[in-house]
Design an enzyme around this catalytic site. Structure first.
Site, short mmCIF file in Angstrom:
data_model
loop_
_atom_site.label_atom_id
_atom_site.label_comp_id
_atom_site.label_asym_id
_atom_site.label_seq_id
_atom_site.Cartn_x
_atom_site.Cartn_y
_atom_site.Cartn_z
N GLY A 31 78.07 -32.35 -48.54
CA GLY A 31 77.24 -33.47 -47.40
C GLY A 31 77.37 -34.80 -47.55
CG HIS A 32 80.04 -37.27 -48.74
ND1 HIS A 32 79.06 -37.76 -49.35
CD2 HIS A 32 80.95 -36.84 -49.12
CE1 HIS A 32 79.67 -37.61 -50.69
NE2 HIS A 32 80.91 -37.06 -50.55
CE LYS A 90 78.37 -36.85 -55.70
NZ LYS A 90 76.87 -36.48 -56.00
CG ASP A 128 70.84 -35.74 -54.04
OD1 ASP A 128 71.60 -35.49 -52.88
OD2 ASP A 128 69.64 -35.43 -54.24
CD GLN A 163 77.88 -29.57 -55.74
OE1 GLN A 163 78.80 -29.41 -56.20
NE2 GLN A 163 77.82 -29.61 -54.42
P1 GDP Z 1 75.38 -38.60 -52.13
O1 GDP Z 1 75.50 -37.46 -51.73
O2 GDP Z 1 75.51 -38.82 -53.80
O3 GDP Z 1 76.30 -39.55 -51.40
O4 GDP Z 1 73.86 -39.16 -52.25
P2 GDP Z 1 72.96 -39.17 -51.12
O5 GDP Z 1 72.79 -38.23 -50.04
O6 GDP Z 1 71.33 -39.37 -51.69
O7 GDP Z 1 73.06 -40.57 -50.26
C1 GDP Z 1 72.74 -41.79 -50.89
C2 GDP Z 1 71.98 -42.55 -49.66
O8 GDP Z 1 71.57 -43.75 -49.95
C3 GDP Z 1 72.91 -42.69 -48.39
O9 GDP Z 1 71.76 -42.56 -47.35
C4 GDP Z 1 73.37 -43.97 -48.59
O10 GDP Z 1 73.76 -44.60 -47.37
C5 GDP Z 1 72.11 -44.68 -49.25
N1 GDP Z 1 72.71 -45.70 -50.35
C6 GDP Z 1 73.78 -45.51 -51.16
N2 GDP Z 1 73.88 -46.64 -51.92
C7 GDP Z 1 72.82 -47.48 -51.84
C8 GDP Z 1 72.26 -48.64 -52.19
O11 GDP Z 1 72.79 -49.29 -53.27
N3 GDP Z 1 70.98 -48.89 -51.76
C9 GDP Z 1 70.41 -48.39 -50.83
N4 GDP Z 1 69.17 -48.79 -50.48
N5 GDP Z 1 70.76 -47.27 -50.35
C10 GDP Z 1 72.17 -46.85 -50.67
#
Ligand code: GDP
Length: 425
Positions: free
Chosen positions: A40-41, A16, A13, A223
């Protein structure tokens, strides 16, 4: 041209999805090397939003070849479902390649994942119950079926019958479940095989050739480092190797083929479920991170635990992955705090640990040693260059780079592509 690895440095999370999206567009091939349909993207396709669990999100960029490499475990039904959904929205999936060596998630893996988690009760691992762990276990005990078996009925049936005998004995005698029928599985899986056949490839050879031809290749980990089977916070880990080394094993490329390892790092830390989390903040600051960062599980809606940045863990991630740069996400979430804390070491019974302590019971009881930095009231979401970052925010980023001994290449200040600052700090 050598390949780039992109890996999460925390407990997943880290954002990525955005990093992959941004970098993936500049690539010719984007490759998943481990995990299953638990990544899950969330991606935008026209006016629709859809969740991809297995297919690399690069499928949306027409010039990019998405690859599911050897180290991934594939549920072929789920894969075809995702492909159908994409096709229904007008997205061409014909370029997708799947390694012939990737292992298959079988119906008994799903069934066993469900019943064993129930059996473990409060000691359960909190798996996603998609059969991923049991599929990796069978790979290690050498009774797994692979993607290539889908195209040979005789072999598929032979292998299945051997495995199914044991699986059905466990399901019925230990867990009191109905046995599964080989004929049903053969029918379904050979059907999947027929549809997947044009996508099945020797992906290791494809990647090797692509690199020789000067193509740009991104190896994308799912992950995060602390969820790595070998190098994570065992047993609260995933059943594969997200770390950079896993990218080599999982694709069949040698170490000389890679010269860039990007660590995606969130500007604070989150963790889902139980397990040690030294910098957890259960007060106002943590609540603010949770709220401003929208830190709750996308499928479960479960609140993610939040806490201060942990440089001990960053140094660890930098070491085990050989990071060459950081992609720092969600810096915007920290705006408005009077001060921001960074954990620089752990303290336990008078001893100070700058590295992750060698025994996990110390990690459980360790107290973080904090350094306090000035906060910044300004919102960062409009920042596009380093000069747009207030001095205190810049100092925070510089300090993280310093403590981790790895440069920050990019800072993300919001979910959209434009909300990105190339820094090179
Ligand atoms: P992942 O699985 O590693 O992509 O992580 P998540 O499922 O937690 O996704 C990250 C969430 O944070 C998504 O809804 C993105 O749109 C959002 N996000 C990504 N980078 C940023 C950022 O720099 N700032 C903010 N506020 N949100 C972000």
């Amino acid at each position: 041209m050598p390949a780039t690895i992109l890996v999460g440095t925390q407990w997943g999370d880290e954002g990525k999805g955005k990093a992959t999206d941004l970098l993936g567009d500049r690539m010719d091939l984007v490759v998943r090397y481990q995990g299953g349909n638990n990544a899950g993207h969330t991606v935008r396709a026209g006016e629709h939003t859809l969740k991809l669990h297995l297919v690399p999100s690069a499928i949306l960029s027409p010039g990019v070849t998405p690859v599911i490499a050897d180290g991934v475990v594939v549920d072929p039904g789920v894969l075809l479902e995702e492909m159908d959904e994409l096709e229904a929205r007008g997205i061409d999936t014909s370029r997708l390649l799947v390694s012939a060596n990737a292992h298959l998630i079988m119906p008994y893996h799903l069934e066993l994942d469900r019943v064993t988690e129930r059996y473990l009760g409060r000691n359960r691992l909190g798996t996603t119950k998609r059969g991923i762990g049991p599929a990796y276990a069978d790979k290690a005990t050498r009774i797994g079926l692979r993607v290539q078996d889908l195209t040979d009925e005789k072999i598929f049936r032979e292998k299945l019958e051997v495995v199914l005998k044991e699986k059905n004995a466990i399901l019925s005698r230990v867990y009191n479940r109905l046995p599964l029928r080989a004929d049903d599985i053969v029918r379904d899986y050979l059907g999947y095989g027929e549809r997947l056949a044009p996508h099945i490839a020797d992906t290791s050879a494809v990647l090797y050739r692509a690199l020789r031809e000067g193509k740009r290749v991104l190896l994308e980990g799912a992950q995060g480092t602390l969820l790595d089977l070998d190098h994570g916070t065992y047993p609260f880990v995933t059943s594969s190797n997200p770390v950079a080394g896993g990218a080599l094993v999982g694709t069949g490329l040698g170490p000389k083929e890679v010269d860039r390892v990007i660590g995606v790092t969130k500007a604070y830390v989150t963790r889902v479920g139980s397990g040690p989390f030294p910098t957890e903040d259960e007060g106002q600051a943590g609540a603010r991170m949770q709220d401003r960062g929208q830190e709750f599980g996308t499928t479960t809606g479960r609140r993610r635990r939040c806490g201060w940045f942990d440089a001990v863990l960053l140094r660890y991630a930098a070491r085990v992955n050989g990071l060459t740069e950081l992609f720092l996400t969600k810096l915007d979430v920290l705006s408005g705090l009077r001060s921001v804390k960074v954990c620089v070491a752990y303290r336990y019974e008078g001893a100070v640990f700058e590295d992750v302590p060698p025994h996990q019971s110390i990690v459980h009881r360790a107290e973080p040693v904090y350094e306090e930095l000035e906060g910044w009231p300004e919102e960062l979401s409009e920042a596009r260059g380093v000069d747009d970052l207030p001095p205190a925010a810049r100092k925070y980023v510089e300090r993280l780079a310093d403590l981790g001994d790895v440069p920050v290449g990019t800072v993300s200040v919001g979910p959209s592509r434009e909300q990105t600052v190339e820094v090179g700090l």
